[in-house]
Design a protein around this motif. Sequence first.
Motif, PDB file in Angstrom:
ATOM      1  N   GLU A 159     -32.402  51.743  44.683  1.00  0.00           N
ATOM      2  CA  GLU A 159     -31.164  52.521  44.568  1.00  0.00           C
ATOM      3  C   GLU A 159     -31.230  53.493  43.391  1.00  0.00           C
ATOM      4  O   GLU A 159     -30.748  54.623  43.481  1.00  0.00           O
ATOM      5  CB  GLU A 159     -29.959  51.589  44.436  1.00  0.00           C
ATOM      6  CG  GLU A 159     -29.648  50.869  45.734  1.00  0.00           C
ATOM      7  CD  GLU A 159     -28.602  49.777  45.600  1.00  0.00           C
ATOM      8  OE1 GLU A 159     -28.339  49.316  44.458  1.00  0.00           O
ATOM      9  OE2 GLU A 159     -28.062  49.356  46.640  1.00  0.00           O
ATOM     10  N   LYS A 160     -31.854  53.078  42.307  1.00  0.00           N
ATOM     11  CA  LYS A 160     -31.954  53.927  41.114  1.00  0.00           C
ATOM     12  C   LYS A 160     -32.980  55.048  41.292  1.00  0.00           C
ATOM     13  O   LYS A 160     -32.746  56.173  40.852  1.00  0.00           O
ATOM     14  CB  LYS A 160     -32.342  53.070  39.910  1.00  0.00           C
ATOM     15  CG  LYS A 160     -32.503  53.855  38.631  1.00  0.00           C
ATOM     16  CD  LYS A 160     -32.928  52.970  37.486  1.00  0.00           C
ATOM     17  CE  LYS A 160     -33.179  53.823  36.247  1.00  0.00           C
ATOM     18  NZ  LYS A 160     -33.838  53.071  35.204  1.00  0.00           N
ATOM     19  N   ASN A 161     -34.110  54.762  41.928  1.00  0.00           N
ATOM     20  CA  ASN A 161     -35.229  55.699  41.941  1.00  0.00           C
ATOM     21  C   ASN A 161     -35.505  56.371  43.283  1.00  0.00           C
ATOM     22  O   ASN A 161     -36.121  57.442  43.309  1.00  0.00           O
ATOM     23  CB  ASN A 161     -36.508  54.985  41.493  1.00  0.00           C
ATOM     24  CG  ASN A 161     -36.414  54.485  40.082  1.00  0.00           C
ATOM     25  OD1 ASN A 161     -36.478  55.259  39.148  1.00  0.00           O
ATOM     26  ND2 ASN A 161     -36.237  53.172  39.923  1.00  0.00           N
ATOM     27  N   CYS A 162     -35.105  55.767  44.378  1.00  0.00           N
ATOM     28  CA  CYS A 162     -35.552  56.241  45.698  1.00  0.00           C
ATOM     29  C   CYS A 162     -34.430  56.748  46.593  1.00  0.00           C
ATOM     30  O   CYS A 162     -34.660  57.576  47.473  1.00  0.00           O
ATOM     31  CB  CYS A 162     -36.281  55.108  46.435  1.00  0.00           C
ATOM     32  SG  CYS A 162     -37.510  54.236  45.438  1.00  0.00           S
ATOM     33  N   LEU A 163     -33.254  56.236  46.382  1.00  0.00           N
ATOM     34  CA  LEU A 163     -32.134  56.480  47.301  1.00  0.00           C
ATOM     35  C   LEU A 163     -31.722  57.950  47.398  1.00  0.00           C
ATOM     36  O   LEU A 163     -31.215  58.382  48.426  1.00  0.00           O
ATOM     37  CB  LEU A 163     -30.932  55.627  46.902  1.00  0.00           C
ATOM     38  CG  LEU A 163     -29.765  55.578  47.872  1.00  0.00           C
ATOM     39  CD1 LEU A 163     -30.226  55.114  49.251  1.00  0.00           C
ATOM     40  CD2 LEU A 163     -28.686  54.652  47.340  1.00  0.00           C
ATOM     41  N   THR A 187     -46.751  56.802  44.647  1.00  0.00           N
ATOM     42  CA  THR A 187     -45.425  56.695  44.034  1.00  0.00           C
ATOM     43  C   THR A 187     -45.477  57.150  42.577  1.00  0.00           C
ATOM     44  O   THR A 187     -44.572  57.820  42.100  1.00  0.00           O
ATOM     45  CB  THR A 187     -44.894  55.250  44.121  1.00  0.00           C
ATOM     46  OG1 THR A 187     -44.865  54.850  45.496  1.00  0.00           O
ATOM     47  CG2 THR A 187     -43.490  55.139  43.546  1.00  0.00           C
ATOM     48  N   LYS A 188     -46.540  56.811  41.897  1.00  0.00           N
ATOM     49  CA  LYS A 188     -46.666  57.180  40.484  1.00  0.00           C
ATOM     50  C   LYS A 188     -47.062  58.644  40.281  1.00  0.00           C
ATOM     51  O   LYS A 188     -46.702  59.249  39.273  1.00  0.00           O
ATOM     52  CB  LYS A 188     -47.675  56.269  39.794  1.00  0.00           C
ATOM     53  CG  LYS A 188     -47.159  54.849  39.624  1.00  0.00           C
ATOM     54  CD  LYS A 188     -48.168  53.979  38.920  1.00  0.00           C
ATOM     55  CE  LYS A 188     -47.628  52.572  38.742  1.00  0.00           C
ATOM     56  NZ  LYS A 188     -48.546  51.705  38.025  1.00  0.00           N
ATOM     57  N   PHE A 198     -43.250  58.877  39.432  1.00  0.00           N
ATOM     58  CA  PHE A 198     -42.555  57.745  38.806  1.00  0.00           C
ATOM     59  C   PHE A 198     -43.545  56.957  37.954  1.00  0.00           C
ATOM     60  O   PHE A 198     -43.787  55.768  38.181  1.00  0.00           O
ATOM     61  CB  PHE A 198     -41.929  56.846  39.882  1.00  0.00           C
ATOM     62  CG  PHE A 198     -40.785  57.499  40.607  1.00  0.00           C
ATOM     63  CD1 PHE A 198     -39.525  57.537  40.040  1.00  0.00           C
ATOM     64  CD2 PHE A 198     -40.978  58.080  41.851  1.00  0.00           C
ATOM     65  CE1 PHE A 198     -38.460  58.146  40.706  1.00  0.00           C
ATOM     66  CE2 PHE A 198     -39.925  58.683  42.525  1.00  0.00           C
ATOM     67  CZ  PHE A 198     -38.664  58.718  41.955  1.00  0.00           C
ATOM     68  N   ILE A 199     -44.103  57.629  36.955  1.00  0.00           N
ATOM     69  CA  ILE A 199     -45.131  56.983  36.119  1.00  0.00           C
ATOM     70  C   ILE A 199     -44.561  55.844  35.284  1.00  0.00           C
ATOM     71  O   ILE A 199     -45.304  54.965  34.855  1.00  0.00           O
ATOM     72  CB  ILE A 199     -45.850  58.007  35.219  1.00  0.00           C
ATOM     73  CG1 ILE A 199     -44.843  58.787  34.362  1.00  0.00           C
ATOM     74  CG2 ILE A 199     -46.689  58.967  36.038  1.00  0.00           C
ATOM     75  CD1 ILE A 199     -45.477  59.707  33.345  1.00  0.00           C
ATOM     76  N   GLU A 200     -43.246  55.839  35.089  1.00  0.00           N
ATOM     77  CA  GLU A 200     -42.626  54.791  34.281  1.00  0.00           C
ATOM     78  C   GLU A 200     -42.508  53.467  35.033  1.00  0.00           C
ATOM     79  O   GLU A 200     -42.282  52.418  34.428  1.00  0.00           O
ATOM     80  CB  GLU A 200     -41.246  55.240  33.777  1.00  0.00           C
ATOM     81  CG  GLU A 200     -40.158  55.271  34.836  1.00  0.00           C
ATOM     82  CD  GLU A 200     -40.191  56.492  35.765  1.00  0.00           C
ATOM     83  OE1 GLU A 200     -39.332  56.545  36.654  1.00  0.00           O
ATOM     84  OE2 GLU A 200     -41.046  57.369  35.624  1.00  0.00           O
ATOM     85  N   LEU A 201     -42.651  53.487  36.345  1.00  0.00           N
ATOM     86  CA  LEU A 201     -42.539  52.247  37.119  1.00  0.00           C
ATOM     87  C   LEU A 201     -43.816  51.427  36.979  1.00  0.00           C
ATOM     88  O   LEU A 201     -44.923  51.928  37.166  1.00  0.00           O
ATOM     89  CB  LEU A 201     -42.285  52.556  38.601  1.00  0.00           C
ATOM     90  CG  LEU A 201     -40.930  53.185  38.922  1.00  0.00           C
ATOM     91  CD1 LEU A 201     -40.857  53.554  40.403  1.00  0.00           C
ATOM     92  CD2 LEU A 201     -39.788  52.257  38.549  1.00  0.00           C
ATOM     93  N   ASP A 248     -42.538  46.495  39.040  1.00  0.00           N
ATOM     94  CA  ASP A 248     -41.413  47.238  39.620  1.00  0.00           C
ATOM     95  C   ASP A 248     -41.730  47.651  41.057  1.00  0.00           C
ATOM     96  O   ASP A 248     -40.906  47.495  41.960  1.00  0.00           O
ATOM     97  CB  ASP A 248     -41.116  48.509  38.815  1.00  0.00           C
ATOM     98  CG  ASP A 248     -40.577  48.253  37.426  1.00  0.00           C
ATOM     99  OD1 ASP A 248     -40.004  47.170  37.181  1.00  0.00           O
ATOM    100  OD2 ASP A 248     -40.727  49.152  36.571  1.00  0.00           O
ATOM    101  N   LEU A 249     -42.936  48.183  41.253  1.00  0.00           N
ATOM    102  CA  LEU A 249     -43.328  48.629  42.591  1.00  0.00           C
ATOM    103  C   LEU A 249     -43.465  47.454  43.548  1.00  0.00           C
ATOM    104  O   LEU A 249     -43.136  47.584  44.726  1.00  0.00           O
ATOM    105  CB  LEU A 249     -44.624  49.437  42.514  1.00  0.00           C
ATOM    106  CG  LEU A 249     -44.480  50.777  41.781  1.00  0.00           C
ATOM    107  CD1 LEU A 249     -45.833  51.440  41.610  1.00  0.00           C
ATOM    108  CD2 LEU A 249     -43.508  51.694  42.489  1.00  0.00           C
TER     109      LEU A 249
END
Length: 121
Positions: free
Chosen positions: A39-43, A75-76, A103-106, A110-111
């Motif tokens: 919800e935070k990163n993909c939605l 993703t990253k 999304f290098i911070e994930l 997380d993934l």
Amino acid sequence: MKIFFLVFILSLSFYFQKESRKYLVIQDVKYKNGKKLFEKNCLSCHSIDMKKKATAPALGGITKKREKKWLYDYTKDSYGMFEKEDKIAVEIKNQNWGLMPSFIELTDKDLDAIYYFIENK
């Protein structure tokens, strides 16, 4: 002897039920974390029902379609993969989908949670 065997079997049954409940609780936490991260990163680009296309492709079945390492790398850093002419990244771009934000911070953890959520949605 039969009673001993019956007691032994029942004991094993209770043990495995207890262990499977522990596993389900752990997996439920992973699902909830994955949903929160999704919800935070993909939605903003992907539909949460995993079936509808939004501004990005539907993700239902993606974990069966792509290898885990590829998904995490893409993703990253989808731009980096496209620049290195990764076959799948180029194909996605050629289908008129934009590249994902990086999304290098994930973390891999997380993934793991995000893709677990996607897989089980």
